[in-house]
Design an enzyme around this catalytic site. Structure first.
Site, PDB file in Angstrom:
ATOM      1  CG  HIS A   1      -1.997   1.022   1.258  1.00 25.52           C
ATOM      2  ND1 HIS A   1      -2.174   2.110   0.070  1.00 25.52           N
ATOM      3  CD2 HIS A   1      -2.739   1.646   2.406  1.00 25.52           C
ATOM      4  CE1 HIS A   1      -3.267   2.827   0.429  1.00 25.52           C
ATOM      5  NE2 HIS A   1      -3.577   2.369   1.846  1.00 25.52           N
TER       6      HIS A   1
ATOM      7  CG  HIS B   1      -1.778   3.156  -9.693  1.00 27.16           C
ATOM      8  ND1 HIS B   1      -3.221   3.008  -9.320  1.00 27.16           N
ATOM      9  CD2 HIS B   1      -1.293   4.035  -8.504  1.00 27.16           C
ATOM     10  CE1 HIS B   1      -3.395   3.506  -8.002  1.00 27.16           C
ATOM     11  NE2 HIS B   1      -2.389   4.015  -7.607  1.00 27.16           N
TER      12      HIS B   1
ATOM     13  CG  ASP C   1       3.779   5.471  -5.132  1.00 25.95           C
ATOM     14  OD1 ASP C   1       3.684   6.317  -4.179  1.00 25.95           O
ATOM     15  OD2 ASP C   1       2.968   4.686  -5.555  1.00 25.95           O
TER      16      ASP C   1
END
Length: 434
Positions: free
Chosen positions: A270, A311, A369
Site C-alpha cells: 500500500h 498502478h 510514487d
C-alpha cells in the site's frame, strides 16, 4: 445508455426452483452503477468478493477516480487544478467541509491548525519508550494512538464540535509527530513547530533544523512538498481509508481510527511503493545495468519487478504522475542534481520505460510514487520517512472519510460475511483417546 434506458433492477434466479430475488440498481453522480444487495441476507445468500474488488462498501461524495480515463477529483475538482492553485491546508479544508474556503475561511482555518501544532509535553515520554532504531511508522502508530489518552475530553464521536476539534488536532499534530519520529530515530533533539511557517515549511523546519543551526526552508522545495501532500491527500476507498472507516464504524475514537489507518498504510503493498522504488534504484546501481533489469522485469519467471511503474487503479497515466514529474524536474534543477548517479539512473529508467514497447503496450507508465520518491530523496528525506510523510498527507483524507461515515444516517458497524470452508460439526474427544 441514457437514464431513460437504464435498468432499474436485476433479478437473481436459482436453478433449484427457489423464488427469484429482485435487486435494485443505484446510480451515483459519476462512475459505475451498483447493485444494492443489502436484502440478500434475508434470503439466506451472500456475495463472495475477496478484496472487495467489485463491492461498494459505502456511498461517498469526497473523492472520485476513473482509472480508465486517468481522472482524480476531490469534491469534483480535478487534481491538476488543485495541485496548481492550492496549498495543502486549502485542499484539506475542501476535503473536510466540501467546498473551497473563501479568503476569510482560509485564514481562520490556517490559524486554527497553527494553534494546534504543539504536542502535549508528556507525549515526549511516549517517544522515549521506543528503541532509537524503531521505524518511524511504528512510532507514529503508537504516538497517534496514545493521543486518545491526552485529549479524551473531546472524543464524543456523535458530537460535531468534538469531531471538528479532533480533526484539527490530528491535521495539525501529524507533521510534528512525523518529524519527531525522525528526530528520535536520529538521536537529535526535538524541534518545536514555528507557527509563522506554512504547513510544508513547518514540517521541513522540524525535520532539518537543529538547536545549533538555523534552517531556512527553500521555497521551491516547500512548494514541491506541498504538491506531494496534495496528491496523496485522499484516494477513495483504498485499504487504509477502508481500515479507518471500519474502525470508526464501531464508534472508536478518532485517534485510534487514524492510528489504524497508519498501520494499514505501512504495508508494503500500500504505502511503501515510493520507498520500494528507491530500494530498486539502489539495487540496479548504475545506468549500465538498466538493460539487464529491464530484461528481468519482462521475464515472468523472475521475481524482480519494476517498482513505481503502473498502478492498480489507473489503466492509463496516473494523473498525479504528470504533476509530480514536472515537480521532480523543478527540484532537480533547483538543487543541481541532474548529474547525481542515482537521479541519472532514475531519469534514464523513466525514458526507457516510456519508449519500450513492452511497457507502453501494457500501459506501465511511471506513477506518482516513482517521482515522489525521487523528489523526497533529493530533498534529503531518508527512505524510512517516505511512508510517514504519506501518512501525514493522507490524514486529511482519512479525517474527511471518517467524519462523513459518522454523519451517514445509514451507517452501521462493519461486519463482512464469509464463506466457511472448515470442518463440519464434530464432538470433543478426551486427550487420552486422541
Amino acid at each position: 445508455m441514457t437514464s431513460a434506458n437504464k435498468p432499474t433492477k436485476v433479478t437473481l434466479t436459482f436453478d433449484n426452483g427457489a423464488p427469484p430475488i429482485d435487486l435494485p440498481i443505484l446510480s451515483g453522480t459519476l462512475g459505475n452503477d451498483v447493485i444494492d444487495i443489502r436484502a440478500l441476507g434475508k434470503h439466506g445468500v451472500y456475495t463472495y468478493d475477496p478484496g472487495f474488488l467489485s463491492t461498494a462498501s459505502c456511498n461517498s461524495n469526497i473523492t472520485y477516480i476513473d482509472g480508465e480515463k486517468g481522472l482524480l477529483y476531490y469534491r469534483g475538482y480535478p487534481i491538476e487544478q488543485l495541485a496548481e492553485h492550492c496549498d495543502f491546508l486549502e485542499v484539506s479544508y475542501l476535503l473536510t467541509y466540501g467546498e473551497l474556503p473563501n479568503a476569510i475561511e482560509k485564514k481562520q482555518f490556517t490559524n486554527t491548525i497553527s494553534t494546534h501544532t504543539m504536542l502535549h509535553d508528556q507525549l515526549t515520554n511516549v517517544f522515549r519508550g521506543f528503541r532509537r532504531d524503531a521505524h518511524p511508522m511504528a512510532v507514529m502508530v503508537g504516538v497517534v494512538g496514545s493521543m486518545s489518552a491526552f485529549y479524551f475530553n473531546d472524543m464524543d464521536v456523535l458530537n460535531l464540535e468534538h469531531r471538528e476539534v479532533s480533526a484539527h488536532r490530528l491535521l495539525a499534530k501529524l507533521p510534528t509527530i512525523a518529524a519527531w519520529s525522525y528526530k528520535y530515530n536520529m538521536g537529535q533533539p526535538f524541534i518545536y513547530p514555528q507557527n509563522h511557517l506554512t504547513y510544508a515549511e513547518n514540517f521541513m523546519h522540524m525535520m532539518f533544523a537543529t538547536p545549533c543551526e538555523k534552517y531556512e526552508p527553500n521555497p521551491v522545495l516547500a512548494k514541491a512538498f506541498e504538491k506531494i501532500l496534495i496528491l496523496h491527500a485522499d484516494h477513495e476507498q483504498n485499504a487504509s481509508t477502508s481500515t479507518v472507516r471500519l474502525a470508526g464504524s464501531s464508534g472508536a475514537n478518532p485517534f485510534a481510527c487514524i492510528a489504524s489507518g497508519i498501520a494499514s498504510l505501512w504495508g508494503p503493498a500500500h504505502g511503501g511503493a515510493n520507498e520500494a522504488t528507491l530500494k530498486m534504484l539502489e539495487e540496479i546501481g548504475d545506468v549500465s545495468r538498466i538493460a539487464e533489469y529491464i530484461k528481468r522485469a519482462k521475464d515472468k519467471n523472475d521475481t524482480f519487478r519494476l517498482m513505481g511503474f503502473g498502478h492498480r487503479v489507473y489503466r492509463n497515466m496516473d494523473p498525479r504522475a504528470a504533476i509530480m514529474q514536472k515537480t521532480c524536474y523543478e527540484v532537480l534543477n533547483e538543487l543541481g542534481l541532474h548529474d547525481d548517479p542515482m537521479f541519472k539512473l532514475a531519469l534514464e529508467l523513466e525514458k526507457i520505460a516510456l519508449q519500450d514497447e513492452y511497457f507502453v503496450s501494457r500501459k506501465l507508465y511511471p506513477n506518482v510514487d516513482f517521482y515522489s520518491g525521487i523528489v523526497m530523496r533529493a530533498m534529503g528525506i531518508p527512505n524510512s520517512m517516505f511512508t510517514a510523510i504519506f501518512a501525514m498527507a493522507r490524514t486529511s483524507g482519512w479525517i474527511a472519510q471518517w467524519s462523513e461515515m459518522i454523519s451517514e444516517p445509514e451507517q452501521k458497524i462493519g461486519r463482512p460475511r464469509q464463506m466457511y470452508t472448515g470442518k463440519l460439526r464434530r464432538d470433543f474427544v478426551p486427550t487420552s483417546n486422541r
